[in-house]
Motif scaffolding. Structure first.
Motif, PDB file in Angstrom:
ATOM      1  N   ILE A  92       0.835  -1.195   0.000  1.00 56.52           N
ATOM      2  CA  ILE A  92       0.000   0.000   0.000  1.00 56.52           C
ATOM      3  C   ILE A  92       0.874   1.250   0.000  1.00 56.52           C
ATOM      4  O   ILE A  92       0.656   2.196  -0.779  1.00 56.52           O
ATOM      5  N   LYS A  93       1.882   1.278   0.863  1.00 55.22           N
ATOM      6  CA  LYS A  93       2.743   2.458   0.948  1.00 55.22           C
ATOM      7  C   LYS A  93       3.544   2.662  -0.337  1.00 55.22           C
ATOM      8  O   LYS A  93       3.737   3.800  -0.773  1.00 55.22           O
ATOM      9  N   LEU A  94       3.995   1.585  -0.940  1.00 52.54           N
ATOM     10  CA  LEU A  94       4.735   1.717  -2.200  1.00 52.54           C
ATOM     11  C   LEU A  94       3.829   2.230  -3.308  1.00 52.54           C
ATOM     12  O   LEU A  94       4.255   3.048  -4.141  1.00 52.54           O
ATOM     13  N   ALA A  95       2.584   1.760  -3.332  1.00 53.62           N
ATOM     14  CA  ALA A  95       1.651   2.256  -4.346  1.00 53.62           C
ATOM     15  C   ALA A  95       1.378   3.744  -4.151  1.00 53.62           C
ATOM     16  O   ALA A  95       1.339   4.515  -5.120  1.00 53.62           O
ATOM     17  N   LEU A  96       1.200   4.158  -2.905  1.00 52.20           N
ATOM     18  CA  LEU A  96       1.012   5.587  -2.627  1.00 52.20           C
ATOM     19  C   LEU A  96       2.218   6.392  -3.088  1.00 52.20           C
ATOM     20  O   LEU A  96       2.072   7.440  -3.724  1.00 52.20           O
ATOM     21  N   ASN A  97       3.399   5.903  -2.778  1.00 50.90           N
ATOM     22  CA  ASN A  97       4.619   6.605  -3.161  1.00 50.90           C
ATOM     23  C   ASN A  97       4.764   6.688  -4.684  1.00 50.90           C
ATOM     24  O   ASN A  97       5.097   7.750  -5.228  1.00 50.90           O
ATOM     25  N   THR A  98       4.475   5.592  -5.364  1.00 48.87           N
ATOM     26  CA  THR A  98       4.587   5.569  -6.826  1.00 48.87           C
ATOM     27  C   THR A  98       3.649   6.582  -7.466  1.00 48.87           C
ATOM     28  O   THR A  98       4.049   7.355  -8.350  1.00 48.87           O
ATOM     29  N   ARG A  99       2.403   6.609  -7.008  1.00 49.65           N
ATOM     30  CA  ARG A  99       1.444   7.535  -7.590  1.00 49.65           C
ATOM     31  C   ARG A  99       1.794   8.987  -7.269  1.00 49.65           C
ATOM     32  O   ARG A  99       1.691   9.868  -8.131  1.00 49.65           O
ATOM     33  N   THR A 127      -3.111  11.543  -0.394  1.00 46.24           N
ATOM     34  CA  THR A 127      -2.621  11.992   0.898  1.00 46.24           C
ATOM     35  C   THR A 127      -3.652  11.751   1.993  1.00 46.24           C
ATOM     36  O   THR A 127      -3.314  11.315   3.093  1.00 46.24           O
ATOM     37  N   GLN A 128      -4.918  12.013   1.693  1.00 42.22           N
ATOM     38  CA  GLN A 128      -5.953  11.754   2.688  1.00 42.22           C
ATOM     39  C   GLN A 128      -6.008  10.271   3.042  1.00 42.22           C
ATOM     40  O   GLN A 128      -6.176   9.908   4.214  1.00 42.22           O
ATOM     41  N   PHE A 129      -5.856   9.419   2.041  1.00 41.34           N
ATOM     42  CA  PHE A 129      -5.861   7.985   2.336  1.00 41.34           C
ATOM     43  C   PHE A 129      -4.625   7.589   3.131  1.00 41.34           C
ATOM     44  O   PHE A 129      -4.701   6.774   4.054  1.00 41.34           O
ATOM     45  N   ASP A 130      -3.484   8.145   2.795  1.00 38.45           N
ATOM     46  CA  ASP A 130      -2.251   7.867   3.527  1.00 38.45           C
ATOM     47  C   ASP A 130      -2.392   8.261   4.992  1.00 38.45           C
ATOM     48  O   ASP A 130      -1.956   7.536   5.896  1.00 38.45           O
ATOM     49  N   GLU A 131      -3.005   9.390   5.251  1.00 42.49           N
ATOM     50  CA  GLU A 131      -3.110   9.900   6.614  1.00 42.49           C
ATOM     51  C   GLU A 131      -4.300   9.344   7.383  1.00 42.49           C
ATOM     52  O   GLU A 131      -4.202   9.115   8.597  1.00 42.49           O
ATOM     53  N   VAL A 167      -6.165  -0.724   8.765  1.00 43.15           N
ATOM     54  CA  VAL A 167      -6.061   0.699   9.106  1.00 43.15           C
ATOM     55  C   VAL A 167      -4.745   1.193   8.527  1.00 43.15           C
ATOM     56  O   VAL A 167      -3.668   0.726   8.905  1.00 43.15           O
ATOM     57  N   ILE A 168      -4.826   2.121   7.607  1.00 41.26           N
ATOM     58  CA  ILE A 168      -3.656   2.658   6.915  1.00 41.26           C
ATOM     59  C   ILE A 168      -3.243   4.011   7.478  1.00 41.26           C
ATOM     60  O   ILE A 168      -2.066   4.348   7.547  1.00 41.26           O
ATOM     61  N   GLY A 169      -4.208   4.805   7.891  1.00 43.02           N
ATOM     62  CA  GLY A 169      -3.935   6.192   8.246  1.00 43.02           C
ATOM     63  C   GLY A 169      -3.178   6.361   9.544  1.00 43.02           C
ATOM     64  O   GLY A 169      -3.682   6.055  10.620  1.00 43.02           O
ATOM     65  N   HIS A 170      -1.950   6.857   9.445  1.00 42.91           N
ATOM     66  CA  HIS A 170      -1.166   7.052  10.666  1.00 42.91           C
ATOM     67  C   HIS A 170      -1.632   8.286  11.435  1.00 42.91           C
ATOM     68  O   HIS A 170      -1.402   8.377  12.644  1.00 42.91           O
ATOM     69  N   ALA A 171      -2.320   9.239  10.780  1.00 44.69           N
ATOM     70  CA  ALA A 171      -2.923  10.341  11.524  1.00 44.69           C
ATOM     71  C   ALA A 171      -4.092   9.844  12.372  1.00 44.69           C
ATOM     72  O   ALA A 171      -4.328  10.350  13.469  1.00 44.69           O
ATOM     73  N   LEU A 172      -4.833   8.860  11.873  1.00 44.12           N
ATOM     74  CA  LEU A 172      -5.887   8.249  12.681  1.00 44.12           C
ATOM     75  C   LEU A 172      -5.307   7.679  13.971  1.00 44.12           C
ATOM     76  O   LEU A 172      -5.848   7.874  15.058  1.00 44.12           O
ATOM     77  N   ALA A 197      -6.664 -10.519   0.792  1.00 42.45           N
ATOM     78  CA  ALA A 197      -6.912 -10.396  -0.646  1.00 42.45           C
ATOM     79  C   ALA A 197      -7.488  -9.031  -0.986  1.00 42.45           C
ATOM     80  O   ALA A 197      -7.156  -8.438  -2.021  1.00 42.45           O
ATOM     81  N   CYS A 198      -8.345  -8.510  -0.121  1.00 50.58           N
ATOM     82  CA  CYS A 198      -8.927  -7.195  -0.368  1.00 50.58           C
ATOM     83  C   CYS A 198      -7.877  -6.093  -0.256  1.00 50.58           C
ATOM     84  O   CYS A 198      -7.855  -5.151  -1.054  1.00 50.58           O
ATOM     85  N   VAL A 199      -6.995  -6.199   0.733  1.00 53.33           N
ATOM     86  CA  VAL A 199      -5.927  -5.214   0.878  1.00 53.33           C
ATOM     87  C   VAL A 199      -5.002  -5.266  -0.337  1.00 53.33           C
ATOM     88  O   VAL A 199      -4.596  -4.225  -0.876  1.00 53.33           O
ATOM     89  N   ALA A 200      -4.680  -6.470  -0.792  1.00 53.51           N
ATOM     90  CA  ALA A 200      -3.820  -6.618  -1.971  1.00 53.51           C
ATOM     91  C   ALA A 200      -4.478  -6.013  -3.206  1.00 53.51           C
ATOM     92  O   ALA A 200      -3.811  -5.388  -4.040  1.00 53.51           O
ATOM     93  N   ARG A 201      -5.780  -6.177  -3.308  1.00 57.56           N
ATOM     94  CA  ARG A 201      -6.500  -5.616  -4.453  1.00 57.56           C
ATOM     95  C   ARG A 201      -6.463  -4.088  -4.427  1.00 57.56           C
ATOM     96  O   ARG A 201      -6.306  -3.436  -5.463  1.00 57.56           O
ATOM     97  N   VAL A 202      -6.600  -3.499  -3.245  1.00 59.15           N
ATOM     98  CA  VAL A 202      -6.521  -2.044  -3.136  1.00 59.15           C
ATOM     99  C   VAL A 202      -5.139  -1.554  -3.549  1.00 59.15           C
ATOM    100  O   VAL A 202      -5.009  -0.568  -4.285  1.00 59.15           O
TER     101      VAL A 202
END
Length: 295
Positions: free
Chosen positions: A124-131, A152-156, A198-203, A228-233
């Protein structure tokens, strides 16, 4: 939202994670480490990170070497964010992509939680970074488009929700919160719907404040398996299939999830300032489908 816990290194601040998300109020300030009750880390929000609870509950902050030992990332490492590091002039995301260096502020809850998410959900983090890097290359480091805001909102503040029972989706679509959380509380227990990640570190940072009502910004995947759902995201994000606009993220008042808040009676669910009604014209994208269901 209430603002985000600190801009840094050219990375613009996203929205914060509280219930007052759209109000533009002052940014959240995390409590000092000594004032955080270790019991808060037993909340379901932190369940996936229980294996590294010592990094959160020990009396002393973990240093960079301790983080890299406890949270190894092939090809990437945490590095102290100091003047020497920032002298390279690189954007935070560009530095990760180019050198594999994840700038990390010492004695900082926000960055410690970020490190935990990197270790738990690297795809997930690598995909965020790539985009993010693709957009930075196209627009430059000082401009941000709506896709970057969504990423960024999804990251946080991001949460991945898995739905096995599609009949529950219209309840969320219509902000029928009492039905989603209370009437169908058993579905949160039997796997009909679940918080897959849970992905958001601000959460996580805001969960350090007792009683704070948090709102996740969600991507939904339909299927029966969390992994599988996390991998799909992660796959969809890396391919640019999702998160072109912040409005694609579904808000979810996390205190409504059964077992996530001590008070979940009818009066609590009637709080329209937290369980907000659907705005006129608001529509959400359909869920992704876990990989095996698409084959």
């Amino acid at each position: 939202m209430t603002g985000q816990p600190g801009d840094r290194d050219g990375r613009a601040a996203p929205d914060d994670a509280g219930a007052d998300a759209a109000s533009g109020r002052r940014r959240f300030v995390a409590p000092p480490r000594a004032q955080v009750d270790p019991a808060c880390f037993r909340h379901p929000l932190f369940e996936a990170y229980a294996g590294h609870r010592a990094l959160l509950t020990s009396a002393a902050w973990p240093g960079i070497d301790a983080l890299n030992t406890a949270l190894p990332l092939p090809g990437r490492r945490f590095v102290a964010q100091d003047a020497a590091l920032l002298a390279d002039g690189l954007h935070y995301e560009t530095r990760i992509a180019t050198h594999g260096h994840i700038a990390t502020r010492m004695e900082n809850w926000h960055d410690l939680f970020n490190a935990l998410v990197w270790a738990r959900h690297p795809a997930i983090k690598l995909a965020l970074n790539t985009r993010q890097c693709l957009h930075i290359a196209a627009l430059g480091p000082q401009r941000r488009n709506r896709a970057q805001q969504a990423l960024t909102q999804f990251d946080e503040c991001g949460v991945i929700v898995r739905i096995a029972d599609p009949a529950l989706l219209p309840l969320w679509d219509g902000h029928r919160w009492y039905e989603l959380f209370a009437t169908h509380a058993s579905r949160w227990q039997d796997g009909g719907i679940a918080v897959a990640a849970v992905i958001g570190h601000a959460l996580m940072e805001q969960a350090l404040a007792p009683g704070r009502l948090l709102v996740g910004r969600c991507v939904v995947a339909q299927g029966g398996d969390d992994a599988a759902c996390v991998a799909r995201v992660a796959e969809a994000m890396a391919a640019g299939e999702i998160l072109d606009d912040p409005l694609q993220l579904r808000p979810l008042p996390l205190a409504g999830v059964p077992g996530w808040h001590p008070r979940q009676d009818a009066a609590f669910h009637a709080r329209a300032d937290y369980f907000r009604p659907l705005r006129a014209g608001r529509r959400y994208p359909p869920p992704l489908h876990e990989a095996q269901e698409r084959m």
